[in-house]
Structures are given as structure tokens and as C-alpha cells.
Design a protein around this motif. Structure first.
Motif, PDB file in Angstrom:
ATOM      1  N   SER A  21       0.824  -1.217   0.000  1.00 16.74           N
ATOM      2  CA  SER A  21       0.000   0.000   0.000  1.00 16.74           C
ATOM      3  C   SER A  21       0.852   1.258   0.000  1.00 16.74           C
ATOM      4  N   ASP A  22       2.044   1.179   0.558  1.00 17.69           N
ATOM      5  CA  ASP A  22       2.957   2.328   0.578  1.00 17.69           C
ATOM      6  C   ASP A  22       4.384   1.816   0.727  1.00 17.69           C
ATOM      7  N   PRO A  23       5.003   1.330  -0.359  1.00 10.52           N
ATOM      8  CA  PRO A  23       6.362   0.777  -0.277  1.00 10.52           C
ATOM      9  C   PRO A  23       7.384   1.763   0.268  1.00 10.52           C
ATOM     10  N   VAL A  24       7.195   3.053   0.002  1.00 11.77           N
ATOM     11  CA  VAL A  24       8.146   4.058   0.494  1.00 11.77           C
ATOM     12  C   VAL A  24       8.120   4.113   2.014  1.00 11.77           C
ATOM     13  N   ALA A  25       6.907   4.184   2.581  1.00  9.68           N
ATOM     14  CA  ALA A  25       6.788   4.223   4.042  1.00  9.68           C
ATOM     15  C   ALA A  25       7.279   2.918   4.659  1.00  9.68           C
ATOM     16  N   ALA A  26       6.978   1.785   4.001  1.00 10.85           N
ATOM     17  CA  ALA A  26       7.431   0.494   4.520  1.00 10.85           C
ATOM     18  C   ALA A  26       8.950   0.416   4.522  1.00 10.85           C
ATOM     19  N   ALA A  27       9.570   0.904   3.450  1.00 12.94           N
ATOM     20  CA  ALA A  27      11.030   0.908   3.386  1.00 12.94           C
ATOM     21  C   ALA A  27      11.617   1.804   4.465  1.00 12.94           C
ATOM     22  N   ARG A  28      10.952   2.924   4.736  1.00 12.26           N
ATOM     23  CA  ARG A  28      11.436   3.827   5.783  1.00 12.26           C
ATOM     24  C   ARG A  28      11.376   3.147   7.162  1.00 12.26           C
ATOM     25  N   LYS A  29      10.278   2.413   7.414  1.00 10.31           N
ATOM     26  CA  LYS A  29      10.169   1.692   8.685  1.00 10.31           C
ATOM     27  C   LYS A  29      11.218   0.605   8.795  1.00 10.31           C
ATOM     28  N   GLU A  30      11.462  -0.087   7.676  1.00 12.63           N
ATOM     29  CA  GLU A  30      12.494  -1.125   7.685  1.00 12.63           C
ATOM     30  C   GLU A  30      13.860  -0.520   7.986  1.00 12.63           C
ATOM     31  N   GLN A  31      14.120   0.659   7.421  1.00 15.11           N
ATOM     32  CA  GLN A  31      15.402   1.314   7.664  1.00 15.11           C
ATOM     33  C   GLN A  31      15.534   1.723   9.118  1.00 15.11           C
ATOM     34  N   GLU A  32      14.430   2.210   9.699  1.00 16.75           N
ATOM     35  CA  GLU A  32      14.446   2.583  11.119  1.00 16.75           C
ATOM     36  C   GLU A  32      14.677   1.359  11.995  1.00 16.75           C
ATOM     37  N   ASN A  33      13.999   0.258  11.653  1.00 16.78           N
ATOM     38  CA  ASN A  33      14.150  -0.957  12.451  1.00 16.78           C
ATOM     39  C   ASN A  33      15.548  -1.554  12.325  1.00 16.78           C
ATOM     40  N   ALA A  34      16.211  -1.296  11.176  1.00 20.91           N
ATOM     41  CA  ALA A  34      17.558  -1.834  10.978  1.00 20.91           C
ATOM     42  C   ALA A  34      18.537  -1.281  12.002  1.00 20.91           C
ATOM     43  N   THR A  35      18.239  -0.119  12.565  1.00 17.16           N
ATOM     44  CA  THR A  35      19.117   0.487  13.569  1.00 17.16           C
ATOM     45  C   THR A  35      18.802  -0.007  14.975  1.00 17.16           C
ATOM     46  N   ARG A  36      17.717  -0.742  15.127  1.00 18.00           N
ATOM     47  CA  ARG A  36      17.293  -1.219  16.451  1.00 18.00           C
ATOM     48  C   ARG A  36      17.679  -2.682  16.638  1.00 18.00           C
ATOM     49  N   GLN A  37      18.952  -2.946  16.505  1.00 20.50           N
ATOM     50  CA  GLN A  37      19.455  -4.306  16.660  1.00 20.50           C
ATOM     51  C   GLN A  37      19.996  -4.494  18.069  1.00 20.50           C
ATOM     52  N   VAL A  38      19.893  -5.707  18.564  1.00 19.59           N
ATOM     53  CA  VAL A  38      20.329  -5.965  19.933  1.00 19.59           C
ATOM     54  C   VAL A  38      20.783  -7.420  20.052  1.00 19.59           C
ATOM     55  N   ALA A  39      21.747  -7.652  20.900  1.00 21.87           N
ATOM     56  CA  ALA A  39      22.191  -8.998  21.266  1.00 21.87           C
ATOM     57  C   ALA A  39      22.553  -8.934  22.739  1.00 21.87           C
ATOM     58  N   SER A  40      21.698  -9.439  23.597  1.00 22.65           N
ATOM     59  CA  SER A  40      21.916  -9.305  25.034  1.00 22.65           C
ATOM     60  C   SER A  40      21.229 -10.432  25.780  1.00 22.65           C
ATOM     61  N   PRO A  41      21.738 -10.751  26.976  1.00 17.61           N
ATOM     62  CA  PRO A  41      21.075 -11.787  27.784  1.00 17.61           C
ATOM     63  C   PRO A  41      19.725 -11.283  28.287  1.00 17.61           C
ATOM     64  N   THR A  42      18.800 -12.202  28.444  1.00 12.70           N
ATOM     65  CA  THR A  42      17.496 -11.836  28.975  1.00 12.70           C
ATOM     66  C   THR A  42      17.615 -11.511  30.459  1.00 12.70           C
ATOM     67  N   ARG A  43      16.664 -10.757  30.953  1.00 16.96           N
ATOM     68  CA  ARG A  43      16.709 -10.349  32.359  1.00 16.96           C
ATOM     69  C   ARG A  43      16.353 -11.489  33.295  1.00 16.96           C
ATOM     70  N   SER A  44      15.376 -12.267  32.891  1.00 17.13           N
ATOM     71  CA  SER A  44      14.854 -13.287  33.808  1.00 17.13           C
ATOM     72  C   SER A  44      15.715 -14.547  33.803  1.00 17.13           C
ATOM     73  N   THR A  45      15.747 -15.201  34.928  1.00 18.84           N
ATOM     74  CA  THR A  45      16.388 -16.503  35.060  1.00 18.84           C
ATOM     75  C   THR A  45      15.384 -17.464  35.666  1.00 18.84           C
ATOM     76  N   GLU A  46      15.506 -18.728  35.341  1.00 22.57           N
ATOM     77  CA  GLU A  46      14.587 -19.740  35.851  1.00 22.57           C
ATOM     78  C   GLU A  46      15.353 -21.020  36.112  1.00 22.57           C
ATOM     79  N   ASP A  47      15.379 -21.413  37.368  1.00 19.79           N
ATOM     80  CA  ASP A  47      16.067 -22.647  37.757  1.00 19.79           C
ATOM     81  C   ASP A  47      17.508 -22.664  37.264  1.00 19.79           C
ATOM     82  N   GLY A  48      18.176 -21.519  37.401  1.00 18.14           N
ATOM     83  CA  GLY A  48      19.579 -21.444  37.019  1.00 18.14           C
ATOM     84  C   GLY A  48      19.810 -21.300  35.536  1.00 18.14           C
ATOM     85  N   MET A  49      18.730 -21.187  34.753  1.00 19.91           N
ATOM     86  CA  MET A  49      18.866 -21.054  33.304  1.00 19.91           C
ATOM     87  C   MET A  49      18.556 -19.618  32.895  1.00 19.91           C
TER      88      MET A  49
END
Length: 460
Positions: free
Chosen positions: A169-197
Motif C-alpha cells: 500500500s505504501d512501499p516508500v513508508a514500509a522501506a522507511r520503517k524497515e530502515q528505522e528498524n535496521a538500527t534497532r538491533q540488539v544482542a543481550s542476555p534476557t533479564r529473567s532466570t529460571e532454575d539457574g537457566m
């Protein structure tokens, strides 16, 4: 049948017919709740408020609940509605917003909802996803998803369909959102732990995740080849630990290569990492159009969903080598007499029927190719050409077992079109658009049952 009938007094067929009645009643109630929410929004329009009073601190004001084009609603209206329905104010607010969007911005969906052809949950999902679009864009999505919104495809496939329509419906806007999301990358441990995991969360472009997944599995397979007897999940965790220690990864790969080549040496081998690290193949489908005005600008990556063509060029392009495949001739597939299915037939079936052919089947990969009419060897009087496009149907092993060992029946009157009959006589039509119930008749007379069976037999 009375809704108060004792369930333990019903036969299985009567119980299933009763389930049909209850499902229809439930859908009628869901539609009526949407109508109520819409009417509450209509009644609570800005004219109900005194502008002078509304200016005072803390007083009720008006807000736009739905998308662009819907009228403002007094902001407290959702509280009473929510209380009567036994839901939170926020949930009632969302209900009213969805109802407004359906009635004003998604008219085709709304007509099918009122006709009980589309579940409220499917329609409300589209309303939420299109809320930030313009009216014209919402109407575009409405046009493209209304046919499949009746539940003929499983939820996961419907989500992909809606996402693709929004992108188109709007490839330009979709591409803009994809570009914004491309900067929101993360690699980190989760906060919660369960039974030592504890977990580790990665948010990255899917080609990175696909490469990581393939490498982890490859290392897990190496561990198995070198004698590790743990199950695959445990070996995958070990593989991650190996990746976290690069020199250990090198040592492990060297040991594996030496075992494969039957070479015993203390010298470090010259490893060609481009050949050692596994190659990942992604299938990207681009939609061609003879008329440029009909081009959607949308691509589909198998297993990952729709994206814009711009995303493929800018994000996938630098990391991949593309092989352009010609249009595949589905009709010109010569049948064979053997039980084994040729690769060319498997590819044709995948392109023609990408999902499990069982009613509302959701699986789209790693399926078995079943002969719709069971294969009989030539020695047992089987006809020639049994292995052919038009006598295949991809299914999960579970659904394959149901077809083989229960009273479910299936015919394929035309290639890629499947007519299923359940053990109690209900008919379902499955094709590339999804699944539809062919009949919704409750209990039938013996004559009607005979006619029903004849109709099914005609599909053979």
C-alpha cells in the motif's frame, strides 16, 4: 437442538453438529459486540460535550479512537462499555477503535463480518495493523485481504498476507520503517532466570539469524560426528559455547576436518573458511507485472515473510549472491511410473501448493509428498503415470497418518485443488487460497446423505 441438551446424551455426530451451532452463535455475539461498540462511539460524539466545560482541567475531552477519517469520541465512553463487557477500559477503547475503522476504513471486511463470513478477530487484526495508514491505503489493504479473511488460511499465513498488503500500500513508508528498524538491533542476555537457566536474545536482520542458526547446527553436527552423544538441543548449546571461544571453534573444526580426511598431524591446516562455514540458501520471490502500475514493490522470502524490494537490494543484496530462476512450467511435468517422486515434480508441487493440503494446514516446509490416490505397483495392477502433478499433495507426517489410517478421505479433481471429507460427512475445499467449508448443513436425511456422498465421489 436445544443449547441446554445434555452433552453426554449426544452421539459424536450430534455433538459436532452442536459445535457448529455454538460456533455460529459465538460469531453472532462477537459481531453484535462490535456493533454495540460502534454505536457507543457514534452516540458519544463531540456534540455531547459542552466546549466550555471541556476546557476545564481534568474534564472529559474528545479523542480520535480510530484511524484517519473516523470521528472523535468522548474519551470516557470506553469506561462504561468496558465495565458492562467485563473488560478493561483499554480493551474497550481498542474495541471501539476497531469497530470504527471497520465500518469507515475497511468497508468490505465489515460487510463480511456482519454476514458472519469473517471472524471478528481476523477483521480486528487488520484494523489494528492499518490504523496508521491513510484511508486510501486502508482501502487498498481491505481490497486485497477481504477474500482470504474468512479463515480459509491459518492465522500465521493471514498475518503474512496482511503485512504484505500493508507494504504494497505504501512501499516508500514500509522501506522507511524497515530502515528505522535496521538500527534497532540488539544482542543481550534476557533479564529473567529460571532454575539457574537464562536466555540470550538477538534481534537482527533475518539473514544474520539464518546464518547463525545454520552455523550452530553445523557445529552441533560436528560434535556428534566426533562422538558427542547428547541430544541435538544440548549439542546446539555447546556449539554456542564453542562459538564464544574462537580458538576452541578452530580446534574443533580442525579435528573434524582431520577425521574426515583421515589425516593425523600436529600442523595447523590451511582452512578455507569460505568453504568450511555452511552456505545458507534463501528463496526470494519477486512479483512481476506486465503493467508497471500494477507492480506492488513487494518480495517474499520463504520462511520469513514479505519485505519490500528495496529491502532485498539494500540489506540482503550485500550479503548474498542471487541466482535468477526462469518461470517454472507447472503444466509440462511428464508423469512417471515409479513410486519415487522426481525432484522436478517436488519443485512443481511446492510452487503450486506451498502449504499443507489438509484443511487449514499451516505448515509450509519439511513436508512429505503424498500420492492423493495411493500408489499401486504395476505388478499389482497399478495404472501407468501414477506419480504426476495432479496426484500429489504435501502434508505433514501427522496429517499423512490421518489420511492413511482414518476415515478422512481426499480427492484432487484438478491439480492443486483438494476436496476433503471428514468421517462425519463434512466437506472442505483446499486450494492455493486456503480452506473453505463446502457445506454447512447440519444433520441430513438418508437421501441427502446419499447425494452428499455422490458429490464427493464426483471429485474423483
Amino acid at each position: 437442538m436445544h443449547l441446554t441438551a445434555a452433552l453426554d446424551e449426544l452421539t459424536e455426530a450430534e455433538l459436532l453438529d452442536h459445535a457448529d451451532e455454538v460456533a455460529r452463535t459465538q460469531r453472532e455475539c462477537e459481531v453484535q459486540v462490535l456493533r454495540i461498540a460502534l454505536q457507543v462511539a457514534v452516540i458519544n460524539n463531540p456534540d455531547r460535550l459542552d466546549p466550555e466545560v471541556a476546557r476545564l482541567p481534568g474534564r472529559e475531552r474528545t479523542r480520535r479512537f480510530g484511524g484517519v477519517g473516523t470521528h472523535d469520541v468522548t474519551e470516557f465512553a470506553a469506561t462504561s462499555l468496558g465495565a458492562r463487557l467485563g473488560i478493561s477500559t483499554g480493551s474497550a477503547h481498542s474495541l471501539m477503535a476497531d469497530a470504527l475503522d471497520l465500518a469507515i476504513r475497511l468497508p468490505q471486511l465489515w460487510r463480511r463480518v456482519e454476514a458472519l463470513e469473517v471472524k471478528a478477530s481476523y477483521a480486528r487484526f487488520v484494523a489494528r495493523r492499518t490504523r496508521d495508514l491513510t484511508i486510501d491505503q486502508a482501502l487498498y489493504v481491505d481490497e486485497r485481504v477481504v477474500e482470504s479473511a474468512d479463515g480459509r488460511i491459518p492465522w500465521s499465513r493471514f498475518e503474512d498476507l496482511v503485512t504484505g498488503a500493508i507494504v504494497a500500500s505504501d512501499p516508500v513508508a514500509a522501506a522507511r520503517k524497515e530502515q528505522e528498524n535496521a538500527t534497532r538491533q540488539v544482542a543481550s542476555p534476557t533479564r529473567s532466570t529460571e532454575d539457574g537457566m537464562r536466555g540470550f536474545f538477538i534481534r537482527a536482520p533475518f539473514h544474520v539469524i539464518t546464518k547463525l542458526d545454520a552455523t550452530v547446527q553445523w557445529l552441533a553436527d560436528i560434535l556428534a560426528a566426533l562422538g558427542d552423544t547428547d541430544d541435538n538441543d544440548a549439542r546446539r548449546v555447546k556449539a554456542v559455547a564453542v562459538l564464544a571461544t574462537p580458538h576452541e571453534a578452530v580446534r574443533l573444526i580442525e579435528a573434524f576436518l582431520a577425521s574426515q580426511n583421515a589425516v593425523e598431524t600436529t600442523e595447523q591446516p590451511d582452512v578455507d573458511w569460505a568453504k568450511v562455514i555452511p552456505t545458507v540458501t534463501l528463496f526470494v520471490h519477486l512479483y512481476g507485472a506486465t503493467d508497471p502500475a500494477e507492480a506492488t514493490g513487494t518480495a517474499r522470502v520463504e520462511g520469513h515473510g514479505p519485505v519490500t524490494e528495496a529491502w532485498v537490494r539494500e540489506h540482503l543484496g550485500p550479503h548474498a549472491r542471487f541466482t535468477i530462476q526462469p518461470v517454472f512450467d507447472l503444466a509440462g511435468q511428464a508423469p512417471v511410473d515409479a513410486y519415487e517422486i522426481p525432484d522436478r515434480h517436488r519443485r512443481a508441487v511446492h510452487l503450486m501448493t506451498p502449504a499443507d493440503t489438509f484443511p487449514w494446514g499451516a505448515c509450509t516446509r519439511e513436508m512429505q509428498i503424498d500420492h492423493t490416490v495411493p500408489y499401486r505397483s504395476m505388478k499389482d495392477g497399478g495404472p501407468p503415470g501414477q506419480s504426476r502433478v495432479g496426484n500429489y499433495g504435501p502434508m505433514t507426517p501427522f496429517h499423512h497418518r490421518i489420511k492413511t489410517h482414518t476415515s478422512w478421505q481426499v480427492q484432487q479433481p484438478f491439480p492443486g485443488i483438494y476436496v476433503w471429507r471428514d468421517p462425519h460427512g463434512a466437506l472442505y475445499l483446499v486450494d492455493h487460497t486456503g480452506t473453505r467449508r463446502v457445506d454447512a448443513t447440519p444433520r441430513r436425511s438418508p437421501a441427502e446423505e446419499a447425494l452428499h456422498r455422490a458429490l464427493f465421489d464426483l471429485a474423483a
